[in-house]
Design a protein around this motif. Structure first.
Motif, short mmCIF file in Angstrom:
data_model
loop_
_atom_site.label_atom_id
_atom_site.label_comp_id
_atom_site.label_asym_id
_atom_site.label_seq_id
_atom_site.Cartn_x
_atom_site.Cartn_y
_atom_site.Cartn_z
N GLU A 1 0.83 -1.21 0.00
CA GLU A 1 0.00 0.00 0.00
C GLU A 1 0.87 1.26 0.00
O GLU A 1 0.54 2.24 -0.65
CB GLU A 1 -0.94 0.01 1.21
CG GLU A 1 -1.96 -1.11 1.21
CD GLU A 1 -3.03 -0.96 0.15
OE1 GLU A 1 -3.31 0.17 -0.29
OE2 GLU A 1 -3.58 -1.99 -0.26
N GLU A 2 1.98 1.21 0.71
CA GLU A 2 2.88 2.36 0.81
C GLU A 2 3.65 2.58 -0.49
O GLU A 2 3.92 3.72 -0.86
CB GLU A 2 3.86 2.17 1.97
CG GLU A 2 3.17 2.21 3.32
CD GLU A 2 4.05 1.68 4.44
OE1 GLU A 2 5.25 1.42 4.21
OE2 GLU A 2 3.52 1.53 5.55
N ASP A 3 4.01 1.49 -1.18
CA ASP A 3 4.77 1.61 -2.43
C ASP A 3 4.36 0.49 -3.39
O ASP A 3 5.02 -0.56 -3.43
CB ASP A 3 6.27 1.54 -2.15
CG ASP A 3 7.11 1.71 -3.42
OD1 ASP A 3 6.56 2.14 -4.47
OD2 ASP A 3 8.31 1.40 -3.38
N PRO A 4 3.29 0.69 -4.18
CA PRO A 4 2.82 -0.36 -5.10
C PRO A 4 3.88 -0.82 -6.11
O PRO A 4 3.84 -1.94 -6.58
CB PRO A 4 1.65 0.29 -5.81
CG PRO A 4 1.20 1.37 -4.90
CD PRO A 4 2.43 1.85 -4.19
N ARG A 5 4.85 0.03 -6.42
CA ARG A 5 5.89 -0.36 -7.38
C ARG A 5 6.87 -1.36 -6.79
O ARG A 5 7.64 -1.97 -7.52
CB ARG A 5 6.64 0.88 -7.87
CG ARG A 5 5.76 1.78 -8.73
CD ARG A 5 6.44 3.06 -9.02
NE ARG A 5 6.60 3.71 -7.70
CZ ARG A 5 7.11 4.89 -7.49
NH1 ARG A 5 7.54 5.61 -8.48
NH2 ARG A 5 7.20 5.40 -6.29
N TRP B 1 2.59 -8.55 -7.83
CA TRP B 1 1.73 -8.98 -6.72
C TRP B 1 2.14 -10.35 -6.19
O TRP B 1 1.30 -11.21 -5.93
CB TRP B 1 0.27 -8.98 -7.14
CG TRP B 1 -0.37 -7.64 -7.26
CD1 TRP B 1 0.26 -6.45 -7.54
CD2 TRP B 1 -1.75 -7.32 -7.09
NE1 TRP B 1 -0.66 -5.43 -7.57
CE2 TRP B 1 -1.90 -5.93 -7.31
CE3 TRP B 1 -2.86 -8.07 -6.80
CZ2 TRP B 1 -3.12 -5.29 -7.23
CZ3 TRP B 1 -4.09 -7.44 -6.72
CH2 TRP B 1 -4.21 -6.06 -6.93
N ASP B 2 3.43 -10.56 -6.00
CA ASP B 2 3.91 -11.82 -5.44
C ASP B 2 3.30 -12.07 -4.06
O ASP B 2 3.10 -13.23 -3.67
CB ASP B 2 5.44 -11.84 -5.36
CG ASP B 2 6.08 -11.88 -6.73
OD1 ASP B 2 5.46 -12.43 -7.67
OD2 ASP B 2 7.21 -11.36 -6.87
#
Length: 151
Positions: free
Chosen positions: A79-83, A88-89
């Protein structure tokens, strides 16, 4: 004749559901669970082969699954850093898998599939199967959306 066949099918489905509920089902290996999920995929897509309906329905189901089912279980770090995890492991982590299984079972109609196949799975096998179905649910939605668009 048809009444007897229908009655036998219904009785088999009921017995299968009872056996599964009571934990009396059969075990599966991971490979067997993946193979059974492949059969589920064919069964699920075939139900809509002649009339997939509007493409919008399949797009909405995909979005709901991604954002409201799987995405709802995203860790704080994502949530803080989607990159930080573009693939999405984290979604394959055991606690995430466990959390989404009931929704996967509902959206994929796995109880109906297993009953139609006359298969009762024990709890471990059911979890393996649901995880494999989860990996196939978005592709099923995608192919049905494409078919609804005339592909």
């Amino acid at each position: 004749m048809r009444l007897g066949e229908w009655e036998a099918e219904v009785e088999t489905r009921i017995a299968t559901l009872r056996a599964q509920r009571n934990g009396e089902g059969q075990p599966l290996t991971r490979v067997n669970a993946i193979a059974l999920a492949g059969r589920w995929y064919s069964w699920y897509v075939a139900q809509y082969e002649n009339d997939p309906g509007p493409a919008k329905v399949w797009r909405e189901l995909s979005d709901l699954f991604v954002w409201n089912v799987i995405g709802a279980e995203a860790p704080d770090s994502y949530e803080e850093d989607p990159r930080s995890d573009p693939h999405w492991d984290w979604a394959k982590e055991p606690e995430v898998r466990e959390a989404v299984r009931p929704r996967v079972a509902e959206q994929a109609r796995v109880a109906t599939f297993l009953a139609s196949e006359g298969i009762a799975l024990n709890a471990t096998a059911y979890a393996l199967f649901l995880d494999a179905v989860s990996d196939n649910l978005l592709p099923a939605f995608s192919v049905l959306e494409k078919r609804a668009n005339g592909d």
